[in-house]
Design a protein around this motif. Structure first.
Motif, PDB file in Angstrom:
ATOM      1  N   SER A  79       0.818  -1.211   0.000  1.00  0.00           N
ATOM      2  CA  SER A  79       0.000   0.000   0.000  1.00  0.00           C
ATOM      3  C   SER A  79       0.849   1.259   0.000  1.00  0.00           C
ATOM      4  CB  SER A  79      -0.918   0.022   1.222  1.00  0.00           C
ATOM      5  OG  SER A  79      -1.919  -0.965   1.125  1.00  0.00           O
ATOM      6  N   PHE A  80       0.218   2.354  -0.436  1.00  0.00           N
ATOM      7  CA  PHE A  80       0.783   3.682  -0.266  1.00  0.00           C
ATOM      8  C   PHE A  80       0.641   4.063   1.210  1.00  0.00           C
ATOM      9  CE2 PHE A  80      -0.054   8.206   0.280  1.00  0.00           C
ATOM     10  CZ  PHE A  80       1.073   8.763  -0.297  1.00  0.00           C
ATOM     11  N   VAL A  81       1.698   4.676   1.766  1.00  0.00           N
ATOM     12  CA  VAL A  81       1.643   5.097   3.165  1.00  0.00           C
ATOM     13  C   VAL A  81       2.141   6.529   3.306  1.00  0.00           C
ATOM     14  CG1 VAL A  81       1.897   2.815   4.217  1.00  0.00           C
ATOM     15  CG2 VAL A  81       3.927   4.172   3.696  1.00  0.00           C
ATOM     16  N   GLU A  82       1.626   7.154   4.340  1.00  0.00           N
ATOM     17  CA  GLU A  82       2.114   8.451   4.799  1.00  0.00           C
ATOM     18  C   GLU A  82       2.429   8.290   6.280  1.00  0.00           C
ATOM     19  OE1 GLU A  82       0.345  12.902   5.707  1.00  0.00           O
ATOM     20  OE2 GLU A  82      -0.545  11.727   4.083  1.00  0.00           O
ATOM     21  N   LEU A  83       3.706   8.482   6.646  1.00  0.00           N
ATOM     22  CA  LEU A  83       4.173   8.228   7.998  1.00  0.00           C
ATOM     23  C   LEU A  83       4.815   9.473   8.595  1.00  0.00           C
ATOM     24  CD1 LEU A  83       6.087   4.879   7.314  1.00  0.00           C
ATOM     25  CD2 LEU A  83       3.813   5.074   8.332  1.00  0.00           C
ATOM     26  N   VAL A  84       4.581   9.702   9.879  1.00  0.00           N
ATOM     27  CA  VAL A  84       5.416  10.624  10.638  1.00  0.00           C
ATOM     28  C   VAL A  84       6.598   9.793  11.131  1.00  0.00           C
ATOM     29  CG1 VAL A  84       5.581  12.154  12.629  1.00  0.00           C
ATOM     30  CG2 VAL A  84       3.446  12.027  11.324  1.00  0.00           C
ATOM     31  N   ALA A  85       7.816  10.207  10.757  1.00  0.00           N
ATOM     32  CA  ALA A  85       8.971   9.352  11.005  1.00  0.00           C
ATOM     33  C   ALA A  85      10.189  10.163  11.402  1.00  0.00           C
ATOM     34  CB  ALA A  85       9.277   8.519   9.759  1.00  0.00           C
ATOM     35  N   LEU A  86      11.155   9.466  12.020  1.00  0.00           N
ATOM     36  CA  LEU A  86      12.435  10.038  12.397  1.00  0.00           C
ATOM     37  C   LEU A  86      13.518   9.438  11.514  1.00  0.00           C
ATOM     38  CD1 LEU A  86      12.246   9.733  16.300  1.00  0.00           C
ATOM     39  CD2 LEU A  86      11.708  11.737  14.910  1.00  0.00           C
ATOM     40  N   PRO A  87      14.282  10.254  10.803  1.00  0.00           N
ATOM     41  CA  PRO A  87      15.439   9.718  10.088  1.00  0.00           C
ATOM     42  C   PRO A  87      16.453   9.173  11.091  1.00  0.00           C
ATOM     43  CG  PRO A  87      14.866  11.925   9.310  1.00  0.00           C
ATOM     44  CD  PRO A  87      14.100  11.694  10.569  1.00  0.00           C
ATOM     45  N   ALA A  88      16.953   7.956  10.845  1.00  0.00           N
ATOM     46  CA  ALA A  88      17.914   7.329  11.756  1.00  0.00           C
ATOM     47  C   ALA A  88      18.941   6.579  10.927  1.00  0.00           C
ATOM     48  CB  ALA A  88      17.202   6.397  12.729  1.00  0.00           C
ATOM     49  N   LEU A 135      -1.146  21.310   1.775  1.00  0.00           N
ATOM     50  CA  LEU A 135      -2.323  21.151   2.636  1.00  0.00           C
ATOM     51  C   LEU A 135      -1.903  20.944   4.086  1.00  0.00           C
ATOM     52  CD1 LEU A 135      -4.638  18.792   0.518  1.00  0.00           C
ATOM     53  CD2 LEU A 135      -4.775  21.280   0.776  1.00  0.00           C
ATOM     54  N   VAL A 136      -2.736  21.449   4.977  1.00  0.00           N
ATOM     55  CA  VAL A 136      -2.564  21.175   6.399  1.00  0.00           C
ATOM     56  C   VAL A 136      -3.158  19.808   6.734  1.00  0.00           C
ATOM     57  CG1 VAL A 136      -3.140  21.930   8.733  1.00  0.00           C
ATOM     58  CG2 VAL A 136      -2.553  23.617   6.975  1.00  0.00           C
ATOM     59  N   ALA A 137      -4.326  19.512   6.160  1.00  0.00           N
ATOM     60  CA  ALA A 137      -4.982  18.231   6.409  1.00  0.00           C
ATOM     61  C   ALA A 137      -6.071  17.993   5.368  1.00  0.00           C
ATOM     62  CB  ALA A 137      -5.584  18.186   7.818  1.00  0.00           C
ATOM     63  N   ARG A 138      -6.492  16.733   5.276  1.00  0.00           N
ATOM     64  CA  ARG A 138      -7.625  16.332   4.471  1.00  0.00           C
ATOM     65  C   ARG A 138      -8.523  15.449   5.316  1.00  0.00           C
ATOM     66  NH1 ARG A 138      -4.778  14.357  -1.176  1.00  0.00           N
ATOM     67  NH2 ARG A 138      -5.118  16.243  -2.424  1.00  0.00           N
ATOM     68  N   ALA A 139      -9.808  15.415   4.946  1.00  0.00           N
ATOM     69  CA  ALA A 139     -10.757  14.533   5.616  1.00  0.00           C
ATOM     70  C   ALA A 139     -11.812  14.113   4.606  1.00  0.00           C
ATOM     71  CB  ALA A 139     -11.409  15.224   6.815  1.00  0.00           C
ATOM     72  N   SER A 140     -12.430  12.961   4.850  1.00  0.00           N
ATOM     73  CA  SER A 140     -13.495  12.489   3.963  1.00  0.00           C
ATOM     74  C   SER A 140     -14.368  11.503   4.718  1.00  0.00           C
ATOM     75  CB  SER A 140     -12.916  11.828   2.708  1.00  0.00           C
ATOM     76  OG  SER A 140     -12.168  10.664   3.047  1.00  0.00           O
ATOM     77  N   GLY A 141     -15.561  11.285   4.171  1.00  0.00           N
ATOM     78  CA  GLY A 141     -16.494  10.350   4.780  1.00  0.00           C
ATOM     79  C   GLY A 141     -17.465   9.798   3.759  1.00  0.00           C
ATOM     80  N   ASN A 142     -18.232   8.808   4.185  1.00  0.00           N
ATOM     81  CA  ASN A 142     -19.160   8.101   3.310  1.00  0.00           C
ATOM     82  C   ASN A 142     -20.591   8.180   3.836  1.00  0.00           C
ATOM     83  OD1 ASN A 142     -16.834   7.095   1.865  1.00  0.00           O
ATOM     84  ND2 ASN A 142     -16.582   5.581   3.504  1.00  0.00           N
ATOM     85  N   GLU A 143     -21.523   8.100   2.894  1.00  0.00           N
ATOM     86  CA  GLU A 143     -22.967   7.979   3.201  1.00  0.00           C
ATOM     87  C   GLU A 143     -23.421   8.973   4.269  1.00  0.00           C
ATOM     88  OE1 GLU A 143     -23.204   3.785   4.137  1.00  0.00           O
ATOM     89  OE2 GLU A 143     -23.688   3.329   2.055  1.00  0.00           O
ATOM     90  N   VAL A 198      -8.603   1.566   3.048  1.00  0.00           N
ATOM     91  CA  VAL A 198      -7.870   2.758   3.459  1.00  0.00           C
ATOM     92  C   VAL A 198      -8.028   2.918   4.973  1.00  0.00           C
ATOM     93  CG1 VAL A 198      -7.682   5.267   3.250  1.00  0.00           C
ATOM     94  CG2 VAL A 198      -8.287   3.899   1.237  1.00  0.00           C
ATOM     95  N   ALA A 199      -6.986   3.392   5.637  1.00  0.00           N
ATOM     96  CA  ALA A 199      -7.084   3.742   7.055  1.00  0.00           C
ATOM     97  C   ALA A 199      -6.211   4.970   7.296  1.00  0.00           C
ATOM     98  CB  ALA A 199      -6.644   2.598   7.945  1.00  0.00           C
ATOM     99  N   THR A 200      -6.619   5.804   8.242  1.00  0.00           N
ATOM    100  CA  THR A 200      -5.896   7.041   8.527  1.00  0.00           C
ATOM    101  C   THR A 200      -5.653   7.197  10.026  1.00  0.00           C
ATOM    102  OG1 THR A 200      -7.837   8.455   8.817  1.00  0.00           O
ATOM    103  CG2 THR A 200      -7.086   8.086   6.549  1.00  0.00           C
ATOM    104  N   GLY A 201      -4.977   8.291  10.378  1.00  0.00           N
ATOM    105  CA  GLY A 201      -4.562   8.493  11.760  1.00  0.00           C
ATOM    106  C   GLY A 201      -5.444   9.390  12.598  1.00  0.00           C
ATOM    107  N   TYR A 202      -6.526   9.925  12.012  1.00  0.00           N
ATOM    108  CA  TYR A 202      -7.431  10.802  12.769  1.00  0.00           C
ATOM    109  C   TYR A 202      -8.879  10.457  12.450  1.00  0.00           C
ATOM    110  CZ  TYR A 202      -3.695  14.030  14.138  1.00  0.00           C
ATOM    111  OH  TYR A 202      -2.564  14.584  14.704  1.00  0.00           O
ATOM    112  N   ALA A 257      -9.521  11.430   8.782  1.00  0.00           N
ATOM    113  CA  ALA A 257      -8.681  12.544   8.356  1.00  0.00           C
ATOM    114  C   ALA A 257      -7.217  12.148   8.430  1.00  0.00           C
ATOM    115  CB  ALA A 257      -8.945  13.775   9.224  1.00  0.00           C
ATOM    116  N   TRP A 258      -6.386  12.892   7.691  1.00  0.00           N
ATOM    117  CA  TRP A 258      -4.953  12.694   7.725  1.00  0.00           C
ATOM    118  C   TRP A 258      -4.273  14.019   7.436  1.00  0.00           C
ATOM    119  CZ3 TRP A 258      -8.319  11.296   4.018  1.00  0.00           C
ATOM    120  CH2 TRP A 258      -8.045  11.628   2.687  1.00  0.00           C
TER     121      TRP A 258
END
Length: 310
Positions: A173-182, A208-216, A279-283, A298-299
């Protein structure tokens, strides 16, 4: 038995010359918290190794992730997470505390005193977390990220609560991560989005600062530093001016009354699976527009650090 008439005077005199009640301790002066998100890094003492390489990440005004690697004993770090609180100059995690002076964190022992190891008891500001984008896969050598834009695959060490499980359900999958370079690794500390379909490397949330979406009903919200723009299926788009979100009761909150449009948005940290797509997000997202309530996920976008600031 009759009491002497002089007894009350004797008792009063005794009380007047007795010890005074101790004054209550002076309240701790509140030190302003660090600007968020923030990372503090250093090497803390270890009983049976040269030291513990430590990185403490403050994701928001409530959540932290602690990464610890025992030098000469471990290659990969151990992660723990929880809620943090600042009381005066004492910053408390789930199982330890630090003294915060506005610049650095001094490690405290169980009695609240500084650990007596000079040079091995302080965490200083470290390299800030970043957003990493790409396709993630589990290989025989662990998690590997193929970054957007090409380049060599990067080893990902999972310090999140949900990434490893999500990859099992949504492989490749495509991912968006908050990460620390190490070094040659990325230490993932927060999962923002994982998706087998929908926007990927070809449509990054740049600007963008953030995006959000929903269904039905189906709806989508884009947030940047100019405005918030809400689209709903079968209805005209609405927008309100940008203003920083405020952190209250465990969530980022926004409200605007722009004449014909009243818009409220609540973004709460937490794993949020989409109800109709892989799909799953962090907010988790709650939106209320002119009395209509919408729910979804949202993410964060590339300007995520400005969510609650200028």
């Amino acid at each position: 038995m009759r009491l002497s008439a002089s007894l009350p005077l004797i008792l009063a005199a005794a009380c007047a010359h007795g010890d005074k009640a101790p004054a209550p301790p002076a309240p701790q002066q509140q030190v302003p918290p660090p600007d968020l998100p923030a990372v503090f890094a250093g090497t803390l003492p270890c009983a049976d190794c040269p030291g513990i390489e430590t990185r403490l990440v403050f994701l928001d005004p409530a959540r932290y992730v602690l990464a610890e690697r025992f030098l000469e004993r471990e290659v990969e770090p151990r992660f723990s997470s929880g809620a943090w609180v600042l009381e005066g100059e004492t910053l408390r995690l789930a199982d330890r505390a630090f003294r915060w002076d506005g610049e650095t964190l001094l490690a405290l022992d169980a009695g609240g005193k500084p650990i007596p190891v000079q040079g091995r008891n302080t965490l200083s500001p470290g390299e800030a977390p970043t957003l990493a984008f790409g396709t993630i896969r589990r290989t025989t050598d662990g998690l590997k990220l193929e970054p957007c834009g090409g380049g060599a695959r990067i080893e990902v060490v999972d310090g999140t609560a949900h990434l490893s499980q999500a990859i099992e359900e949504l492989p490749g999958s495509f991912v968006e991560l908050v990460a620390l370079p190490a070094g040659e690794q990325l230490w993932a500390v927060d999962l923002q989005r994982i998706a087998m379909e929908g926007p990927g490397c070809e449509q990054l949330p740049t600007g963008l600062v953030a995006r959000a979406s929903g269904n039905e009903p189906f709806w989508g919200l884009e947030i940047d530093q100019r405005s918030l723009r809400l689209e709903r299926l079968g209805q005209d788009p609405v927008g309100t001016p940008w203003a920083p979100f405020r952190w209250e009761r465990g969530a980022y909150r926004y409200f605007a009354d722009a004449g014909e449009t009243r818009l409220g948005v609540v973004l709460t940290p937490g794993f949020c699976p989409d109800t109709m797509a892989p799909v799953a997000t962090g907010y988790r997202a709650e939106v209320e527009v002119n009395g209509e309530k919408l729910q979804g996920c949202a993410w964060l976008g590339t300007e995520w650090k400005r969510l609650d600031g200028p």
